[in-house]
Write an enzyme that holds these catalytic residues in place. Structure first.
Site, PDB file in Angstrom:
ATOM      1  N   VAL A 151       5.187   0.199  11.637  1.00  0.00           N
ATOM      2  CA  VAL A 151       3.932   0.908  11.900  1.00  0.00           C
ATOM      3  C   VAL A 151       2.881  -0.174  12.134  1.00  0.00           C
ATOM      4  O   VAL A 151       2.880  -1.201  11.450  1.00  0.00           O
ATOM      5  CB  VAL A 151       3.528   1.792  10.705  1.00  0.00           C
ATOM      6  CG1 VAL A 151       2.166   2.427  10.931  1.00  0.00           C
ATOM      7  CG2 VAL A 151       4.585   2.878  10.456  1.00  0.00           C
ATOM      8  N   CYS A 152       2.016   0.035  13.119  1.00  0.00           N
ATOM      9  CA  CYS A 152       0.885  -0.854  13.369  1.00  0.00           C
ATOM     10  C   CYS A 152       1.360  -2.285  13.633  1.00  0.00           C
ATOM     11  O   CYS A 152       2.362  -2.483  14.319  1.00  0.00           O
ATOM     12  CB  CYS A 152      -0.087  -0.753  12.184  1.00  0.00           C
ATOM     13  SG  CYS A 152      -1.767  -1.343  12.482  1.00  0.00           S
ATOM     14  N   THR A 153       0.689  -3.271  13.069  1.00  0.00           N
ATOM     15  CA  THR A 153       1.064  -4.669  13.315  1.00  0.00           C
ATOM     16  C   THR A 153       2.382  -5.060  12.640  1.00  0.00           C
ATOM     17  O   THR A 153       2.814  -6.211  12.757  1.00  0.00           O
ATOM     18  CB  THR A 153      -0.052  -5.623  12.850  1.00  0.00           C
ATOM     19  OG1 THR A 153      -0.349  -5.325  11.481  1.00  0.00           O
ATOM     20  CG2 THR A 153      -1.316  -5.460  13.674  1.00  0.00           C
ATOM     21  N   GLY A 154       3.008  -4.120  11.959  1.00  0.00           N
ATOM     22  CA  GLY A 154       4.342  -4.375  11.414  1.00  0.00           C
ATOM     23  C   GLY A 154       5.324  -4.755  12.509  1.00  0.00           C
ATOM     24  O   GLY A 154       6.308  -5.466  12.264  1.00  0.00           O
TER      25      GLY A 154
END
Lengths: 278, 278
Positions: A151-154
């Site tokens: 999720v996101c910058t993951g």
């Protein structure tokens, strides 16, 4: 409908209720002795519809919502075991400053998880990208899981760990441009499935990603039940305001300008991390 | 726009960035020494746009998403102090089984909080409704706060604590019918503001509630920034599937039938709790 008949359907939802967040009390409250049914596995006996092993990485400075949004919907699946895994057993401080206790440590990676999910963050993710132990673990956990996601910058962590080469993927809208650094193909979709990878856009996209996964694992009817239980009928204050293409050039431009130093620094750290591996 | 000129607007967003979840790294990453800026208050000096004191109750069995959804958006407000408060200092286990460490205990209630927010749950909320110490604290904290609010079945706790009499309010769709027990007027709106009370519908409504609060505290421009940073552009798997009026009679009816015992038991517990006070 994936369910053969109405009786099965009712048992199915009954099973869902036994473990989902809201209605657990509906069943458990009738018998206080059953309160720990989840832990002891009794609910799985009520209706053993699944036993997915789901791991969510937590690391210092992670954005809590990236991990906990998905955890909410995924933990609604009867019998699924959703666990937070961290480098050590100590409570992990998230970006906004509160602490969550992990269930497992890197040394306790279960065999063949169904899903391994990596949340994003800002400064914390930057540090994690440069941390060999964390990146090596992400690679190991991702490769041993049926599906690895973020999720996101993951997604930057998945990428540095070598898990997104040749995959279509997404990230927070401000870091999409970094995906090619490790061979991923950027997508502007909110949730991107590509073979054994699933990536979500920024922060709240984790909710949509998780509900898609519930549908994948348990079918449409189950996912509809989970969506209704969580009353997921979002009404954002500013319709379209959460998407850089519709939020307005004023705010999008301003945020882009502000975060340029972060994105540049993240890019440099990713390059360095990739060089060290060669 | 609430902002007088473009310079102020930029400083405003800069302040927002300093503490919000995603872009914190954008600023902090430039100087590792600034990493603890949030804790030490340096960021508030960068641009002191606010200092709201926000308390979120956590209690055994609370639905994590009810508390953490709002925490995400509220903690994006520069200078705001968002804190979890619990009966004791021990980590609190949420309904799905993981633990969060509270910042404060009941004995450490700050003076005049701006907001006191109560999350819901199922079995855990049923227990809390019957727990005098918790209900007394909710009353005390709610009365000493500028605004008291709830997400999901948290409104039942506000109600038992005597904080919703004569107020329009909402709750999880399956417990709306219980609100008149303590004199509240049920509303089917997702977020209900009535004077010094704000209540949200089930679980994920906490995100919309929080973003409305960000707008209330910081104005439209700030709230737009927060919505875009959190990429809150929701795309539920089943459009309309999170609302009992549009989700379909099959799933809505089934869930209602399943949860009848829980709703009845919650009603009985509320009645008993109210009787004891007389």
């Amino acid at each position: 409908m994936n369910l053969p008949d109405s009786v099965t359907r009712r048992r199915f939802l009954h099973g869902l209720a036994a473990l989902s967040t809201f209605p657990a009390g509906a069943l458990l409250a009738e018998d206080p002795g059953k309160k720990n049914a989840k832990a002891s596995g009794n609910c799985a006996e009520c209706f053993p519809v699944g036993e997915e092993k789901i791991l969510i990485l937590i690391y210092p400075g992670f954005t809590a919502m990236d991990a906990l949004g998905p955890e909410y919907f995924l933990s609604c699946m009867t019998g699924a075991r959703v666990r937070f895994i961290a480098k050590t057993a100590a409570p992990v401080r998230c970006e906004s400053g509160f602490e969550i206790t992990p269930h497992l440590t890197f040394g306790q990676l279960p065999e063949k998880p169904d899903l391994f999910l990596v949340p994003g963050g800002a400064g914390g993710t930057l540090e994690a990208v440069g941390d060999r132990v964390t990146c090596d673990f992400i690679r190991k956990a991702g490769l041993s899981s049926t599906m690895a996601g973020s999720v996101c910058t993951g997604s930057l962590l998945l990428g540095v760990a070598g898990l997104l080469e040749g995959y279509e993927a997404t990230s927070h809208w401000q870091t999409l441009e970094l995906l090619p650094l490790f061979g991923a193909i950027p997508s502007k979709k909110r949730v991107v499935f590509d073979r054994d990878r699933v990536t979500g856009a920024g922060v709240t996209a984790g909710l949509d990603l998780a509900l898609e996964l519930v549908r994948l694992y348990r079918g449409d009817f189950y996912a509809r039940g989970v969506q209704l239980l969580g009353e997921y009928d979002p009404r954002p204050v500013f319709p379209g305001g959460g998407n850089p293409e519709t939020a307005g050039a004023d705010i999008t431009g301003l945020l882009n300008e502000m975060h340029r130093p972060f994105v540049d620094r993240m890019g440099a750290t990713i390059r360095e991390s990739l060089r060290e591996k060669i």
